[in-house]
Design an enzyme around this catalytic site. Sequence first.
Site, mmCIF file in Angstrom:
data_model
loop_
_atom_site.group_PDB
_atom_site.id
_atom_site.type_symbol
_atom_site.label_atom_id
_atom_site.label_comp_id
_atom_site.label_asym_id
_atom_site.label_seq_id
_atom_site.Cartn_x
_atom_site.Cartn_y
_atom_site.Cartn_z
ATOM 1 N N GLU A 113 0.837 -1.202 0.000
ATOM 2 C CA GLU A 113 0.000 0.000 0.000
ATOM 3 C C GLU A 113 0.867 1.245 0.000
ATOM 4 O O GLU A 113 2.042 1.186 0.332
ATOM 5 C CB GLU A 113 -0.843 0.057 1.289
ATOM 6 N N LYS A 115 2.104 4.666 1.642
ATOM 7 C CA LYS A 115 2.180 5.214 2.999
ATOM 8 C C LYS A 115 1.855 6.701 2.892
ATOM 9 O O LYS A 115 2.692 7.520 2.497
ATOM 10 C CB LYS A 115 3.575 4.992 3.594
ATOM 11 N N ASP A 117 1.200 10.462 3.740
ATOM 12 C CA ASP A 117 1.905 11.343 4.668
ATOM 13 C C ASP A 117 0.913 12.365 5.229
ATOM 14 O O ASP A 117 0.762 13.453 4.699
ATOM 15 C CB ASP A 117 3.047 12.048 3.919
ATOM 16 N N TYR A 224 -7.162 2.605 5.481
ATOM 17 C CA TYR A 224 -6.244 1.470 5.318
ATOM 18 C C TYR A 224 -6.331 0.382 6.380
ATOM 19 O O TYR A 224 -5.472 -0.481 6.442
ATOM 20 C CB TYR A 224 -4.805 1.975 5.214
ATOM 21 N N LYS A 315 10.502 3.536 3.637
ATOM 22 C CA LYS A 315 10.391 4.985 3.456
ATOM 23 C C LYS A 315 11.282 5.457 2.308
ATOM 24 O O LYS A 315 12.420 5.016 2.174
ATOM 25 C CB LYS A 315 10.810 5.699 4.744
ATOM 26 N N CYS A 408 14.073 48.619 -2.957
ATOM 27 C CA CYS A 408 13.027 47.829 -3.607
ATOM 28 C C CYS A 408 13.355 47.656 -5.096
ATOM 29 O O CYS A 408 13.647 48.639 -5.787
ATOM 30 C CB CYS A 408 11.686 48.527 -3.446
ATOM 31 N N CYS A 411 10.486 49.819 -7.028
ATOM 32 C CA CYS A 411 10.276 51.267 -6.919
ATOM 33 C C CYS A 411 11.479 51.984 -6.311
ATOM 34 O O CYS A 411 11.442 53.195 -6.114
ATOM 35 C CB CYS A 411 9.018 51.558 -6.095
ATOM 36 N N CYS A 426 9.091 46.596 1.608
ATOM 37 C CA CYS A 426 9.141 47.889 0.958
ATOM 38 C C CYS A 426 7.975 48.683 1.545
ATOM 39 O O CYS A 426 6.817 48.303 1.395
ATOM 40 C CB CYS A 426 8.968 47.740 -0.549
ATOM 41 N N CYS A 432 4.439 51.849 -4.860
ATOM 42 C CA CYS A 432 5.216 50.714 -5.358
ATOM 43 C C CYS A 432 4.293 49.843 -6.222
ATOM 44 O O CYS A 432 3.314 49.284 -5.717
ATOM 45 C CB CYS A 432 5.775 49.927 -4.167
HETATM 46 S S1 IVH Z 1 -1.065 0.600 8.852
HETATM 47 C C1 IVH Z 1 -0.502 -1.202 13.117
HETATM 48 N N1 IVH Z 1 -1.112 1.594 6.424
HETATM 49 O O1 IVH Z 1 1.899 5.487 9.101
HETATM 50 C C2 IVH Z 1 -0.116 -0.313 12.004
HETATM 51 N N2 IVH Z 1 -0.381 2.992 8.186
HETATM 52 O O2 IVH Z 1 3.934 4.547 11.582
HETATM 53 C C3 IVH Z 1 -1.222 0.447 11.471
HETATM 54 N N3 IVH Z 1 0.180 5.275 7.491
HETATM 55 O O3 IVH Z 1 0.367 5.705 12.216
HETATM 56 C C4 IVH Z 1 -0.822 1.360 10.401
HETATM 57 N N4 IVH Z 1 -0.285 4.999 5.363
HETATM 58 O O4 IVH Z 1 -0.647 7.015 10.333
HETATM 59 C C5 IVH Z 1 -0.830 1.819 7.720
HETATM 60 N N5 IVH Z 1 -1.268 2.328 4.226
HETATM 61 C C6 IVH Z 1 -0.972 2.573 5.517
HETATM 62 C C7 IVH Z 1 -0.517 3.826 5.967
HETATM 63 C C8 IVH Z 1 -0.215 4.000 7.317
HETATM 64 C C9 IVH Z 1 0.135 5.851 6.276
HETATM 65 C C10 IVH Z 1 0.640 5.954 8.722
HETATM 66 C C11 IVH Z 1 -0.252 5.745 9.905
HETATM 67 C C12 IVH Z 1 0.598 5.132 10.968
HETATM 68 C C13 IVH Z 1 1.991 5.401 10.488
HETATM 69 C C14 IVH Z 1 2.874 4.223 10.829
#
Ligand code: IVH
Length: 668
Positions: A113, A115, A117, A224, A315, A408, A411, A426, A432
């Site tokens: 999946e 991740k 942010d 998720y 990551k 500036c 101007c 400025c 300006c």
């Molecule tokens: S599973 C028990 N799936 O990443 C673990 N987490 O440090 C449950 N996050 O706190 C998390 N995308 O906020 C999971 N596809 C994904 C995610 C995801 C982002 C975040 C989530 C979690 C942190 C993990």
Amino acid sequence: MNAAQVKSEIDRLVNELNHHNQLYYVQNQPEISDFEFDQLLKKLEKLEIEFPEFASENSPTKRVGGDLTKKFQAVSHRYPMLSLSNTYSEEEITDWENRIKKSIDEEIEYVCELKYDGVAIGIRYENGQLSAAVTRGDGEKGELVTTNVRTIRTIPLQLQNDFPLDFEIRGEIFMPHEQFALLNQEREEAGEALYANPRNTASGTLKSLDSKVVADRKLDCYLYGLYGLSEQQVGHFESVLKAKEWGFRIPSPENRFIEKSKSIEGIMDFIHYWDQARNELPFDIDGIVIKVNSYDQQRKLGFTAKSPRWAIAYKFKTSQVETELESVSYQVGRTGAITPVANLKPVQLGGTTVKRASLHNADQIEKLNLHLHDLVQVEKGGEIIPKIVGVNLSQRKSMEKIAFIENCPECDHPLIRKEGEAQHYCPNEVACPPQVKGKMIHFISRKALNIDGLGEETIEVLYAKNMIKDVSDLYSLSFDQLLELERMGEKSANNLLKGLEASKNIPFERVLFGLGIRFVGETVAKKLAQAFENMDALMNAKYDDLIDVEEIGEKIAISLHHYFQDSANLALIHRLKEIGLSFEIVKKEQASSVLTGKILVVSGTFETFSRDELKELIERNGGKVGSSVSSKTDFLIAGANMGPAKLKTASNLGVTLISENEFIKLIS
Ligand code: IVH
């Protein structure tokens, strides 16, 4: 009081307030009402102003706002919210996969999946209705932000088909790039500091006390994980697909947001694909999450103290390149703020060509010790605009240090830098060009006067032709004058004139926002308009009156004073008034008179309306809003998280308690 007595009184108040803060925030068991707390705080504040020599650095008055209501209810998670172990190395992903294979001697399916942010959220549904949304907090306890989460369009409020009766779904709330850019653009226009990245902004937004702000900011969410399902699925992947049937927006297998794989090769392919493709996503991801699919196998693998053994996060490294700094140019904003911009030798970074990077301010240039033609390291992280993170000193070619400009670029007026501020300005507001034009463009913009038929280019042309010097001149433009402009036909000219006429009906708060006073953004303008009701009252407001208004602090109060001291600004306001723009609020129409003669007090947090909205509803239905419970109070609208002291007072005085729903019934 003599000095010793003052000191001991200050100490006593500090101790008492600290005690009540602790009861309120930590133990969740306040003994005094918000009102009583505020009285104590005000008393202390007053003494500290009179006798600053006795004020301590750690006084409760120094806490932001000292506002007890600025808080969400803390609630325990039904299932702890764990984090993931993570790595930047592909090798460690392989090691992890080998460990899994060793401990489970069966065929294993993985789910890969994105991740996301953003900020983690757990959402509970009871009988198909969204009933609670809780932030991660410390993993054991989080904050109840249900009202805010309800504003997120991609999260269903009511489920469909054969949903389980009571379960929790977890996901990540984030702010899409487009929304983040728009928000920062607005902040720049309002002369406010820019937000650093979408993640922090999403997190801050989610904890906003005004759910309208949350709704405006258009957060988004991907889901998720599911917990407490009645009819157990085989595994994670199947649950996620099932959730789609109940109405959730889930990551789709079609565009590879989620994918099953049986081998490490499949996992690596997913990682490599997204390491590239992530640059085209409309939101930030910071890696890939790999999970063992089968719930049965997940149980066998179990957890370490902090995270599940059945999942790991890979990551991404932030992409970085080196390129040459060719020159530095300086942009002048509407508020006169000067932003230095690095012009770079074009270079490929994360799928796009980078030519420019923001340098923020003089301190940043100084910190990097930038010299002309330096080889600089450019990085694209959570931010959309790339930034310079370092200089390759071994390659320095020139001794010419970048010196911040003194005048500036537009101007030639000498720049100023106020004490304690990072930005140069400025100060030549009235002459300006980018400031003058910028102010007009802001005035006509969608969220301000929203003048139909008038755009940025027309302002540029009118200004260049000397036909307008400030926004009031727009209103004396004639049909014939407009027709003389290039690309302006009869229809467009008519449209523009109609748009100007219509702008006279735009409410006061938007006119106030349109004036472009520094730090007076949309929300602040709204608060000011509500509090002072008309321009004269606002102009005559004392510093103390201003900071008494919710969300108005020192910075805004000073900026307003400064603005109203300038005779050119006063003259402009005068002209706009003559033209007929709204400089006072229009009282909302009375909806009913069911509450006539009744005094209602609002306390706690609510599901459907914000406290301000409830107060407005009371007034629109003929009632009066009371600030604290007294013998005169007729009803106390009691929300969640209301202090027990208030409840006790209400019951002692025989005040009728009603819920939000009962109140809605009462007025409808
Ligand atoms: S599973 C028990 N799936 O990443 C673990 N987490 O440090 C449950 N996050 O706190 C998390 N995308 O906020 C999971 N596809 C994904 C995610 C995801 C982002 C975040 C989530 C979690 C942190 C993990």
